[in-house]
Design a protein around this motif. Structure first.
Motif, short mmCIF file in Angstrom:
data_model
loop_
_atom_site.label_atom_id
_atom_site.label_comp_id
_atom_site.label_asym_id
_atom_site.label_seq_id
_atom_site.Cartn_x
_atom_site.Cartn_y
_atom_site.Cartn_z
N ALA A 62 -59.22 -21.20 20.53
CA ALA A 62 -57.92 -20.67 20.10
C ALA A 62 -58.04 -19.99 18.74
O ALA A 62 -57.47 -18.93 18.51
CB ALA A 62 -56.89 -21.79 20.05
N LYS A 63 -58.81 -20.59 17.83
CA LYS A 63 -59.00 -19.98 16.51
C LYS A 63 -59.77 -18.67 16.64
O LYS A 63 -59.45 -17.70 15.96
CB LYS A 63 -59.75 -20.93 15.59
CG LYS A 63 -58.89 -22.01 15.00
CD LYS A 63 -59.68 -22.84 14.00
CE LYS A 63 -58.83 -23.95 13.42
NZ LYS A 63 -59.58 -24.76 12.46
N ALA A 64 -60.78 -18.65 17.50
CA ALA A 64 -61.56 -17.42 17.69
C ALA A 64 -60.69 -16.33 18.30
O ALA A 64 -60.79 -15.16 17.92
CB ALA A 64 -62.76 -17.70 18.58
N ALA A 65 -59.81 -16.70 19.22
CA ALA A 65 -58.92 -15.71 19.82
C ALA A 65 -57.90 -15.20 18.80
O ALA A 65 -57.50 -14.03 18.84
CB ALA A 65 -58.20 -16.31 21.02
N ALA A 66 -57.49 -16.06 17.88
CA ALA A 66 -56.53 -15.64 16.86
C ALA A 66 -57.18 -14.69 15.86
O ALA A 66 -56.50 -13.86 15.26
CB ALA A 66 -55.96 -16.85 16.13
N ARG A 67 -58.49 -14.80 15.67
CA ARG A 67 -59.18 -13.94 14.71
C ARG A 67 -59.44 -12.55 15.27
O ARG A 67 -59.74 -11.63 14.52
CB ARG A 67 -60.51 -14.57 14.29
CG ARG A 67 -60.35 -15.52 13.14
CD ARG A 67 -61.69 -15.97 12.63
NE ARG A 67 -61.86 -17.36 13.03
CZ ARG A 67 -62.90 -17.86 13.64
NH1 ARG A 67 -63.92 -17.10 13.92
NH2 ARG A 67 -62.96 -19.12 13.98
N LEU A 68 -59.36 -12.37 16.59
CA LEU A 68 -59.60 -11.06 17.17
C LEU A 68 -58.49 -10.10 16.74
O LEU A 68 -57.33 -10.49 16.62
CB LEU A 68 -59.63 -11.16 18.70
CG LEU A 68 -60.82 -11.89 19.30
CD1 LEU A 68 -60.65 -12.03 20.79
CD2 LEU A 68 -62.11 -11.16 18.98
N PRO A 69 -58.84 -8.84 16.47
CA PRO A 69 -57.80 -7.90 16.04
C PRO A 69 -56.83 -7.61 17.18
O PRO A 69 -57.22 -7.55 18.35
CB PRO A 69 -58.59 -6.65 15.67
CG PRO A 69 -59.88 -6.77 16.41
CD PRO A 69 -60.15 -8.24 16.53
N LEU A 70 -55.59 -7.45 16.81
CA LEU A 70 -54.53 -7.19 17.78
C LEU A 70 -54.45 -5.69 18.02
O LEU A 70 -54.34 -4.91 17.08
CB LEU A 70 -53.20 -7.71 17.26
CG LEU A 70 -51.99 -7.51 18.15
CD1 LEU A 70 -52.17 -8.30 19.44
CD2 LEU A 70 -50.74 -7.96 17.44
N LYS A 71 -54.55 -5.27 19.25
CA LYS A 71 -54.48 -3.85 19.61
C LYS A 71 -53.06 -3.52 20.01
O LYS A 71 -52.56 -4.01 21.03
CB LYS A 71 -55.46 -3.58 20.77
CG LYS A 71 -55.46 -2.16 21.23
CD LYS A 71 -56.32 -1.32 20.33
CE LYS A 71 -56.52 0.04 21.00
NZ LYS A 71 -56.23 1.13 20.18
N LEU A 72 -52.40 -2.72 19.19
CA LEU A 72 -51.03 -2.34 19.47
C LEU A 72 -51.00 -1.00 20.21
O LEU A 72 -51.85 -0.15 19.99
CB LEU A 72 -50.24 -2.21 18.16
CG LEU A 72 -50.07 -3.49 17.37
CD1 LEU A 72 -49.37 -3.21 16.06
CD2 LEU A 72 -49.26 -4.50 18.17
N PRO A 73 -50.03 -0.81 21.08
CA PRO A 73 -49.95 0.47 21.78
C PRO A 73 -49.48 1.58 20.85
O PRO A 73 -48.76 1.34 19.88
CB PRO A 73 -48.91 0.20 22.88
CG PRO A 73 -48.07 -0.90 22.33
CD PRO A 73 -49.01 -1.75 21.50
N THR A 74 -49.91 2.79 21.12
CA THR A 74 -49.52 3.94 20.32
C THR A 74 -48.14 4.41 20.75
O THR A 74 -47.88 4.58 21.94
CB THR A 74 -50.53 5.08 20.50
OG1 THR A 74 -51.83 4.57 20.21
CG2 THR A 74 -50.23 6.23 19.58
N LEU A 75 -47.26 4.58 19.78
CA LEU A 75 -45.91 5.06 20.07
C LEU A 75 -45.87 6.55 19.76
O LEU A 75 -46.21 6.99 18.67
CB LEU A 75 -44.88 4.32 19.21
CG LEU A 75 -44.78 2.83 19.46
CD1 LEU A 75 -43.79 2.21 18.49
CD2 LEU A 75 -44.33 2.56 20.88
N TYR A 76 -45.46 7.33 20.71
CA TYR A 76 -45.36 8.77 20.53
C TYR A 76 -43.91 9.13 20.23
O TYR A 76 -42.99 8.44 20.67
CB TYR A 76 -45.83 9.50 21.79
CG TYR A 76 -47.28 9.26 22.08
CD1 TYR A 76 -48.26 9.82 21.27
CD2 TYR A 76 -47.68 8.45 23.13
CE1 TYR A 76 -49.60 9.60 21.51
CE2 TYR A 76 -49.02 8.23 23.38
CZ TYR A 76 -49.97 8.80 22.58
OH TYR A 76 -51.29 8.58 22.82
N PRO A 77 -43.68 10.22 19.50
CA PRO A 77 -42.29 10.60 19.21
C PRO A 77 -41.59 11.05 20.49
O PRO A 77 -42.22 11.58 21.41
CB PRO A 77 -42.44 11.75 18.22
CG PRO A 77 -43.78 12.32 18.52
CD PRO A 77 -44.64 11.16 18.95
N LYS A 78 -40.31 10.81 20.52
CA LYS A 78 -39.55 11.20 21.69
C LYS A 78 -39.37 12.72 21.67
O LYS A 78 -38.92 13.29 20.68
CB LYS A 78 -38.18 10.52 21.69
CG LYS A 78 -38.29 9.02 21.83
CD LYS A 78 -36.94 8.38 21.82
CE LYS A 78 -37.08 6.87 21.94
NZ LYS A 78 -35.81 6.20 21.82
#
Length: 176
Positions: A43-59
């Motif tokens: 669980a600690k190792a999974a928490a240390r992984l960087p979070l990949k956020l989706p790219t938001l494009y302008p409307k």
């Protein structure tokens, strides 16, 4: 304290039993709690992984619906391809040409390209603010250099108290 060098069989057997008992206690603890510890480590190792956020494009602004045609045209393709949108404006050809002139070791090539690209304001490089830090400086305009108009003695006189550190406060020293 001196080290005891006299080791007889009775003392050797005592230490052997102590060592085996301690080893058994460790094995027993590991058998009971080992799976829990491994789960916490995962669980600690999974928490240390960087979070990949989706790219938001302008409307994109909506275009008015096309006028109805009298003559039916070809049927549209079953899967319309969405145009690829980049988060950056395209680079000017003159700036892009800097990439291929010389090498970075001689302060040319990629080095010169990145330095000239860095001089552009973010609004001219990106379509929209990508990170929240972009919003702080977005559309501020060119930096304005402010000059100090006061002399050094004026700043010293206005900064320090005139009646000492431990004296009673003067009403002029209080900010109300």
């Amino acid at each position: 304290m001196l080290r005891q060098l006299n080791m007889d069989t009775l003392r050797q057997n005592f230490w052997k039993e102590e060592y085996l008992r301690e080893k058994m206690v460790r094995c027993e603890w590991h058998r009971k709690h080992g799976s829990m510890v491994k789960a916490k480590q995962k669980a600690k190792a999974a928490a240390r992984l960087p979070l990949k956020l989706p790219t938001l494009y302008p409307k994109a602004p909506r275009s008015p619906p096309p006028a109805p045609q009298a003559v039916p045209s070809k049927a549209p393709s079953p899967v319309p391809e969405a145009p690829f949108q980049s988060e950056m404006y395209p680079v000017l050809p003159a700036t892009r040409a800097l990439l291929y002139e010389g090498i970075s070791h001689d302060l040319q090539g990629r080095y010169h390209y990145l330095n000239t690209r860095k001089l552009d304001m973010p609004e001219t490089r990106y379509l929209f603010p990508i990170t929240t830090n972009f919003t702080y400086g977005w559309q501020l305009g060119p930096p304005v250099k402010q000059e100090l108009v006061s002399c050094k003695m004026c700043r010293i006189d206005s900064f320090f108290r005139k009646n000492g550190a431990f004296a009673l406060l003067d009403p002029r020293d209080l900010a109300l």
